[in-house]
Motif scaffolding. Structure first.
Motif, PDB file in Angstrom:
ATOM      1  N   GLY A  57      54.529  42.822  48.288  1.00 27.99           N
ATOM      2  CA  GLY A  57      53.529  43.872  48.185  1.00 27.99           C
ATOM      3  C   GLY A  57      53.762  44.930  49.240  1.00 27.99           C
ATOM      4  N   GLU A  58      52.971  45.976  49.160  1.00 26.11           N
ATOM      5  CA  GLU A  58      53.092  47.096  50.101  1.00 26.11           C
ATOM      6  C   GLU A  58      52.036  46.965  51.193  1.00 26.11           C
ATOM      7  OE1 GLU A  58      52.451  51.874  49.921  1.00 26.11           O
ATOM      8  OE2 GLU A  58      53.515  50.941  48.251  1.00 26.11           O
ATOM      9  N   SER A  70      43.626  39.760  55.860  1.00 23.85           N
ATOM     10  CA  SER A  70      44.823  40.069  56.631  1.00 23.85           C
ATOM     11  C   SER A  70      45.724  38.844  56.747  1.00 23.85           C
ATOM     12  CB  SER A  70      44.437  40.569  58.022  1.00 23.85           C
ATOM     13  OG  SER A  70      43.757  39.574  58.734  1.00 23.85           O
ATOM     14  N   LYS A  89      38.686  41.231  47.748  1.00 25.19           N
ATOM     15  CA  LYS A  89      39.363  42.124  48.674  1.00 25.19           C
ATOM     16  C   LYS A  89      40.504  41.374  49.343  1.00 25.19           C
ATOM     17  CE  LYS A  89      37.300  42.496  52.858  1.00 25.19           C
ATOM     18  NZ  LYS A  89      36.384  42.966  53.857  1.00 25.19           N
ATOM     19  N   GLU A  90      41.402  42.140  49.963  1.00 21.96           N
ATOM     20  CA  GLU A  90      42.529  41.527  50.659  1.00 21.96           C
ATOM     21  C   GLU A  90      42.106  41.074  52.045  1.00 21.96           C
ATOM     22  OE1 GLU A  90      43.324  45.017  49.779  1.00 21.96           O
ATOM     23  OE2 GLU A  90      44.497  44.681  47.980  1.00 21.96           O
ATOM     24  N   THR A 116      49.247  48.058  53.448  1.00 20.05           N
ATOM     25  CA  THR A 116      48.249  49.120  53.377  1.00 20.05           C
ATOM     26  C   THR A 116      47.655  49.442  54.738  1.00 20.05           C
ATOM     27  OG1 THR A 116      46.542  47.513  52.820  1.00 20.05           O
ATOM     28  CG2 THR A 116      47.619  48.638  51.000  1.00 20.05           C
ATOM     29  N   LYS A 117      47.668  48.445  55.652  1.00 21.05           N
ATOM     30  CA  LYS A 117      47.097  48.656  56.972  1.00 21.05           C
ATOM     31  C   LYS A 117      47.745  47.700  57.959  1.00 21.05           C
ATOM     32  CE  LYS A 117      42.579  49.245  59.138  1.00 21.05           C
ATOM     33  NZ  LYS A 117      41.142  49.148  58.943  1.00 21.05           N
ATOM     34  N   LYS A 152      52.996  50.770  57.976  1.00 17.67           N
ATOM     35  CA  LYS A 152      52.258  51.063  56.751  1.00 17.67           C
ATOM     36  C   LYS A 152      53.217  51.651  55.718  1.00 17.67           C
ATOM     37  CE  LYS A 152      48.388  53.805  55.079  1.00 17.67           C
ATOM     38  NZ  LYS A 152      47.319  54.736  55.443  1.00 17.67           N
ATOM     39  N   VAL A 158      48.192  43.441  53.026  1.00 19.81           N
ATOM     40  CA  VAL A 158      49.194  43.688  51.991  1.00 19.81           C
ATOM     41  C   VAL A 158      48.467  43.840  50.663  1.00 19.81           C
ATOM     42  CG1 VAL A 158      51.281  42.838  50.886  1.00 19.81           C
ATOM     43  CG2 VAL A 158      50.866  42.324  53.286  1.00 19.81           C
ATOM     44  N   GLN A 159      48.809  44.895  49.930  1.00 19.95           N
ATOM     45  CA  GLN A 159      48.117  45.211  48.689  1.00 19.95           C
ATOM     46  C   GLN A 159      48.301  44.101  47.646  1.00 19.95           C
ATOM     47  OE1 GLN A 159      49.469  48.859  46.982  1.00 19.95           O
ATOM     48  NE2 GLN A 159      47.767  49.005  45.566  1.00 19.95           N
ATOM     49  N   GLY A 160      47.187  43.559  47.155  1.00 19.12           N
ATOM     50  CA  GLY A 160      47.200  42.556  46.098  1.00 19.12           C
ATOM     51  C   GLY A 160      47.587  41.151  46.531  1.00 19.12           C
ATOM     52  N   ARG A 170      57.550  47.656  52.145  1.00 20.32           N
ATOM     53  CA  ARG A 170      57.495  46.591  51.143  1.00 20.32           C
ATOM     54  C   ARG A 170      57.839  45.287  51.868  1.00 20.32           C
ATOM     55  NH1 ARG A 170      55.781  47.081  46.912  1.00 20.32           N
ATOM     56  NH2 ARG A 170      56.020  45.733  45.138  1.00 20.32           N
TER      57      ARG A 170
END
Length: 102
Positions: free
Chosen positions: A23-24, A64, A61-62, A26-27, A7, A37-39, A10
């Protein structure tokens, strides 16, 4: 076995509709070998109105991604594999392309 992607890392997407995007994380879902991944990998979900969300409607929403479809982004922003090495008595992750500690 130690996790290669955690988590807050990048990452670069290697395959799929968002190939090449970064992206980063997130979970991480280690039992399913997936990450959020965010976005990235956005999907639309139709939700019915509830007490917590009286409006309902279509929400973005994202979804997985499989771990094999993402790679750590090195200092240059390029995809890199992850290696492990000992620095003193600590085990650290490093990018194979640059050798930098992650």
């Amino acid at each position: 076995m130690a996790a290669k992607i955690k988590k807050g890392d990048r990452v670069v997407v290697l395959a799929g509709k968002d190939k090449g995007r970064t992206g980063e994380v997130t979970k991480v879902l280690p039992t399913e070998n997936r990450v959020l991944v965010q976005g990235v990998n956005m999907v639309q979900r139709h939700t019915r109105p509830t007490q917590g969300d009286p409006q309902g409607g279509i929400k973005n929403k994202e979804a997985s991604l499989h771990l094999s479809n993402v790679a750590i982004a090195d200092a240059n922003g390029k995809a890199s594999r992850v290696g492990f090495r000992m620095e003193g008595d600590k085990k650290v992750r490093f990018a194979k392309t640059t050798g930098d500690v992650i």
